[in-house]
Design an enzyme around this catalytic site. Structure first.
Site, PDB file in Angstrom:
ATOM      1  N   TYR A 206      89.727  35.490  11.955  1.00  0.00           N
ATOM      2  CA  TYR A 206      90.464  34.446  11.232  1.00  0.00           C
ATOM      3  C   TYR A 206      90.586  34.793   9.757  1.00  0.00           C
ATOM      4  CZ  TYR A 206      86.074  32.926   9.131  1.00  0.00           C
ATOM      5  OH  TYR A 206      84.908  32.898   8.413  1.00  0.00           O
ATOM      6  N   PHE A 216      90.287  31.986   0.929  1.00  0.00           N
ATOM      7  CA  PHE A 216      88.920  31.594   0.581  1.00  0.00           C
ATOM      8  C   PHE A 216      87.889  32.153   1.558  1.00  0.00           C
ATOM      9  CE2 PHE A 216      90.570  28.092   3.187  1.00  0.00           C
ATOM     10  CZ  PHE A 216      89.578  27.944   4.137  1.00  0.00           C
ATOM     11  N   ASP A 217      88.335  32.653   2.714  1.00  0.00           N
ATOM     12  CA  ASP A 217      87.388  33.209   3.688  1.00  0.00           C
ATOM     13  C   ASP A 217      88.158  34.017   4.715  1.00  0.00           C
ATOM     14  OD1 ASP A 217      85.047  33.753   5.014  1.00  0.00           O
ATOM     15  OD2 ASP A 217      84.915  31.810   6.016  1.00  0.00           O
ATOM     16  N   ILE A 236      84.498  23.040  12.045  1.00  0.00           N
ATOM     17  CA  ILE A 236      85.210  21.815  11.681  1.00  0.00           C
ATOM     18  C   ILE A 236      86.019  21.315  12.883  1.00  0.00           C
ATOM     19  CG2 ILE A 236      85.295  22.345   9.231  1.00  0.00           C
ATOM     20  CD1 ILE A 236      88.133  23.387   9.607  1.00  0.00           C
ATOM     21  N   TYR A 262      87.139  19.532   5.773  1.00  0.00           N
ATOM     22  CA  TYR A 262      85.938  19.285   4.977  1.00  0.00           C
ATOM     23  C   TYR A 262      86.002  17.991   4.166  1.00  0.00           C
ATOM     24  CZ  TYR A 262      84.715  24.033   6.270  1.00  0.00           C
ATOM     25  OH  TYR A 262      84.418  25.165   6.990  1.00  0.00           O
ATOM     26  N   PHE A 277      94.800  28.299   8.507  1.00  0.00           N
ATOM     27  CA  PHE A 277      94.054  29.381   9.136  1.00  0.00           C
ATOM     28  C   PHE A 277      94.964  30.195  10.047  1.00  0.00           C
ATOM     29  CE2 PHE A 277      90.684  26.328   8.236  1.00  0.00           C
ATOM     30  CZ  PHE A 277      89.653  27.136   7.777  1.00  0.00           C
TER      31      PHE A 277
END
Length: 287
Positions: A206, A216-217, A236, A262, A277
């Protein structure tokens, strides 16, 4: 007769002194507060500094121990001053000034039941609990309530902004369709493998982005797929909803509103952030 009376008075005073000293010396070097806890201050007493009161927000460094067992290591904590029972931790903190350091001794079972884990058995018999604490900061109740109100107003404004951000993203990125779960999904590649079943463990790649495109990731950048169990609450809600509808080999782009991500935020994720994502389902580990 007068000598005998004087002698008896002196003996009585001596006995009273012994009992008084005994009451204060149960723990060497500690004094007993009238509400029941024992205390020992370390270093200078900052008696011109503020003292906390109920409703104030305090910042402390604290550790908690029982005998040779360290229950909580020395860590920073922020907490609202309260009052749970006479002689509790908050009563001890109210005896401190900002800048003070102290050790407090409490009735272990009572402290544990009221402030730690209600209903759970205290493992140390009748042993006391030792609280080592430094009071390093204080925000008075009025200032805290004002700051809280301002923060909540900012959150409300930010929540309204999220709606506009989602609408803009959908307008600029065609093909995303809202699923019944509330996420917006676009198929990038169709897989031919089996469909995921609840509580199966899967392996995915991902990349996570904010709606402005900032990454961010990314498991792709790390070069290591991510493994989790679908429906077990390990990710999540938007992820569980998305991956539970995928087949091995599927790759999707998904826009997840903050109420399925979040919410009010976490480290690195601002409050009410919709997240994008790219998710590729590589493998079902336990078919």
């Amino acid at each position: 007769m007068r000598k005998n009376v004087t002698k008896l008075m002196l003996i009585g005073l001596a006995v009273a002194t012994v009992f008084a000293l005994g009451a204060c010396s149960k723990y060497k070097g500690f004094k007993k507060d009238k509400s029941g806890f024992y205390y020992q201050f370390h270093g200078d007493i900052h008696d011109t500094a503020d003292q906390p009161a109920t409703g104030d927000l305090v910042g402390i460094l604290m550790s908690l121990r029982a005998g040779d067992s360290l229950l909580i290591p020395m860590i920073p904590q922020e907490m609202l001053m309260d009052s749970l029972y006479e002689g509790d931790m908050f009563a001890a903190l109210r005896s401190m000034h900002v800048g003070d350091s102290a050790t407090f001794i409490f009735d272990g079972p009572k402290f544990f039941e009221n402030m730690m884990n209600p209903g759970q058995e205290y493992e140390f018999g009748e042993d006391p609990l030792y609280l080592d604490v430094k009071l390093y900061g204080l925000m008075k109740k009025a200032d805290f309530e004002k700051a809280k109100a301002e923060y909540e107003a900012q959150l409300s404004e930010r929540k309204d902004q999220e709606k506009a951000e989602i609408e803009k993203y959908l307008q600029e990125n065609a093909g995303l369709k809202q699923a019944a779960t509330g996420v917006y999904v676009k198929s990038v590649k169709k897989g031919t493998g089996p469909k995921v079943e609840p509580m199966q463990t899967v392996k995915v790649h991902y990349t996570g982005r904010f709606v402005d495109g900032t990454v961010f990731d990314s498991s792709v950048e790390r070069g290591e797929p991510f493994t989790f169990t679908v429906g077990a609450g390990q990710v999540i809600p938007g992820w569980d909803a998305t991956v539970s509808d995928m087949k091995v080999g599927d790759k999707v782009t998904v826009l997840i509103p903050s109420d399925l991500a979040y919410g009010e935020g976490r480290q690195g994720i601002p409050p009410y952030s919709p997240l994008v994502f790219d998710i590729e389902l590589l493998e079902i580990v336990n078919e």
